[in-house]
Design a protein around this motif. Structure first.
Motif, PDB file in Angstrom:
ATOM      1  N   PHE A   1       0.849  -1.144   0.055  1.00 40.32           N
ATOM      2  CA  PHE A   1      -0.001  -0.040   0.043  1.00 40.32           C
ATOM      3  C   PHE A   1       0.625   1.244  -0.029  1.00 40.32           C
ATOM      4  CE2 PHE A   1      -2.299   3.481   1.835  1.00 40.32           C
ATOM      5  CZ  PHE A   1      -3.429   3.505   1.288  1.00 40.32           C
ATOM      6  N   ILE A   2       1.892   1.372   0.958  1.00 42.27           N
ATOM      7  CA  ILE A   2       2.741   2.410   0.941  1.00 42.27           C
ATOM      8  C   ILE A   2       3.542   2.665  -0.349  1.00 42.27           C
ATOM      9  CG2 ILE A   2       4.637   3.433   2.148  1.00 42.27           C
ATOM     10  CD1 ILE A   2       3.392   2.068   4.807  1.00 42.27           C
ATOM     11  N   ARG A   3       3.952   1.676  -1.059  1.00 38.28           N
ATOM     12  CA  ARG A   3       4.466   1.570  -2.068  1.00 38.28           C
ATOM     13  C   ARG A   3       3.945   2.236  -3.295  1.00 38.28           C
ATOM     14  NH1 ARG A   3       5.044  -0.728  -6.583  1.00 38.28           N
ATOM     15  NH2 ARG A   3       3.613  -2.719  -5.999  1.00 38.28           N
ATOM     16  N   LEU A   4       2.562   1.786  -3.253  1.00 37.34           N
ATOM     17  CA  LEU A   4       1.776   2.293  -4.400  1.00 37.34           C
ATOM     18  C   LEU A   4       1.166   3.597  -4.168  1.00 37.34           C
ATOM     19  CD1 LEU A   4      -0.697  -0.925  -4.537  1.00 37.34           C
ATOM     20  CD2 LEU A   4       0.971  -0.096  -6.358  1.00 37.34           C
TER      21      LEU A   4
ATOM     22  N   ASN B   1       1.120   8.135   9.598  1.00 39.39           N
ATOM     23  CA  ASN B   1       1.125   8.969   8.370  1.00 39.39           C
ATOM     24  C   ASN B   1       0.449   8.643   7.122  1.00 39.39           C
ATOM     25  OD1 ASN B   1       3.042   6.991   8.165  1.00 39.39           O
ATOM     26  ND2 ASN B   1       4.166   8.000   6.842  1.00 39.39           N
ATOM     27  N   MET B   2      -0.032   7.425   7.478  1.00 40.39           N
ATOM     28  CA  MET B   2      -0.813   6.882   6.077  1.00 40.39           C
ATOM     29  C   MET B   2      -2.231   6.702   6.360  1.00 40.39           C
ATOM     30  SD  MET B   2       0.801   5.836   3.300  1.00 40.39           S
ATOM     31  CE  MET B   2       2.165   7.055   3.362  1.00 40.39           C
ATOM     32  N   ARG B   3      -2.806   7.178   7.645  1.00 42.62           N
ATOM     33  CA  ARG B   3      -4.237   7.362   7.960  1.00 42.62           C
ATOM     34  C   ARG B   3      -4.981   8.106   6.853  1.00 42.62           C
ATOM     35  NH1 ARG B   3      -5.055   5.149  13.444  1.00 42.62           N
ATOM     36  NH2 ARG B   3      -6.902   6.552  13.603  1.00 42.62           N
ATOM     37  N   ILE B   4      -4.553   9.270   6.362  1.00 46.81           N
ATOM     38  CA  ILE B   4      -5.428   9.963   5.667  1.00 46.81           C
ATOM     39  C   ILE B   4      -5.536   9.288   4.274  1.00 46.81           C
ATOM     40  CG2 ILE B   4      -3.442  11.296   4.532  1.00 46.81           C
ATOM     41  CD1 ILE B   4      -5.568  13.708   4.855  1.00 46.81           C
ATOM     42  N   TRP B   5      -4.521   8.456   4.019  1.00 51.13           N
ATOM     43  CA  TRP B   5      -4.486   7.984   2.456  1.00 51.13           C
ATOM     44  C   TRP B   5      -5.409   6.525   2.725  1.00 51.13           C
ATOM     45  CZ3 TRP B   5      -3.834  10.987  -0.718  1.00 51.13           C
ATOM     46  CH2 TRP B   5      -2.845  12.200  -0.494  1.00 51.13           C
ATOM     47  N   ALA B   6      -5.454   5.875   3.845  1.00 50.23           N
ATOM     48  CA  ALA B   6      -6.356   4.789   4.230  1.00 50.23           C
ATOM     49  C   ALA B   6      -7.684   5.660   3.961  1.00 50.23           C
ATOM     50  CB  ALA B   6      -6.092   4.295   5.568  1.00 50.23           C
TER      51      ALA B   6
ATOM     52  N   LEU C   1      -2.330  -1.025   8.992  1.00 54.81           N
ATOM     53  CA  LEU C   1      -1.996   0.093   8.266  1.00 54.81           C
ATOM     54  C   LEU C   1      -2.260   1.167   8.993  1.00 54.81           C
ATOM     55  CD1 LEU C   1      -1.120   1.704   5.643  1.00 54.81           C
ATOM     56  CD2 LEU C   1      -3.747   1.739   5.032  1.00 54.81           C
ATOM     57  N   VAL C   2      -3.591   1.237   9.673  1.00 58.00           N
ATOM     58  CA  VAL C   2      -4.089   2.593  10.719  1.00 58.00           C
ATOM     59  C   VAL C   2      -3.338   2.444  12.036  1.00 58.00           C
ATOM     60  CG1 VAL C   2      -6.334   2.632   9.260  1.00 58.00           C
ATOM     61  CG2 VAL C   2      -6.104   1.445  11.354  1.00 58.00           C
TER      62      VAL C   2
END
Length: 147
Positions: free
Chosen positions: A14-17, A48-53, A42-43
Motif C-alpha cells: 500500500f505504501i509503495r503504491l 502518516n498513512m491514515r489519511i490515505w487509508a 495500516l491504521v
C-alpha cells in the motif's frame, strides 16, 4: 471500478503504491481493497498513512470508525466526505472541533435529521445555515398530515 484493481496484500505494498509516481499504481492505492488485517496494521502502525487509508474507496466501516478518532482533522474530514460514511459515524462527528468536518456532516446525504438538527446553532454561521436549510427541505418534502 474496484474490480479492475487487484487486492493490496500488505501495508508495504500500500505504501509503495501510494508513494508511486505512476498514476496506475497511485490509483490502485485509492481503489483496491485490502484484507481487514492489513487495514488494521495500516491504521494502527502507520499514522502518516491514515489519511490515505481514509482516501481509499473500499475502506470498511470498522476502519472508518477508527479513523474518526484521529487527532488530524484532515483524516476526520476525509471520513466525513465519504459517500458511504455510515450515519452513526456522522452522528459522532457532529461535535467535531473542526468547522470543515461539521460542515460536511451538515450537508452529508446520509446524515440523519437528528444529526443535522444538532448543527442549527453551530457557532460557524455557514454550518448553521446549511443545517437549517436541510431541515427546512425535509419539512417541505413531508406530506401534509390528514385533517
Amino acid at each position: 471500478m474496484v474490480d479492475r484493481f487487484p487486492e493490496i496484500s500488505s501495508v508495504e505494498e500500500f505504501i509503495r503504491l501510494r508513494a508511486s509516481e505512476d498514476p496506475t499504481e497511485y490509483n490502485r492505492s485509492a481503489w483496491a481493497p485490502l484484507p481487514l488485517a492489513v487495514w488494521w496494521d495500516l491504521v494502527r502502525n502507520h499514522p502518516n498513512m491514515r489519511i490515505w487509508a481514509a482516501h481509499n474507496r473500499t475502506v470498511p466501516p470498522q476502519i472508518l470508525a477508527e479513523l474518526i478518532k484521529d487527532p488530524d482533522w484532515r483524516v476526520r474530514d476525509r471520513v466525513a466526505s465519504k459517500r458511504n460514511c455510515p450515519p452513526e459515524l456522522l452522528e459522532q462527528l457532529v461535535t467535531d472541533p473542526h468547522d470543515s468536518v461539521r460542515r460536511l456532516v451538515a450537508g452529508h446525504p446520509r446524515s440523519s435529521r437528528s444529526t443535522v438538527a444538532q448543527l442549527v446553532d453551530d457557532p460557524w454561521p455557514a454550518i448553521a445555515q446549511e443545517a437549517r436549510a436541510r431541515l427546512a427541505n425535509w419539512l417541505s418534502a413531508e406530506p401534509p398530515e390528514p385533517s
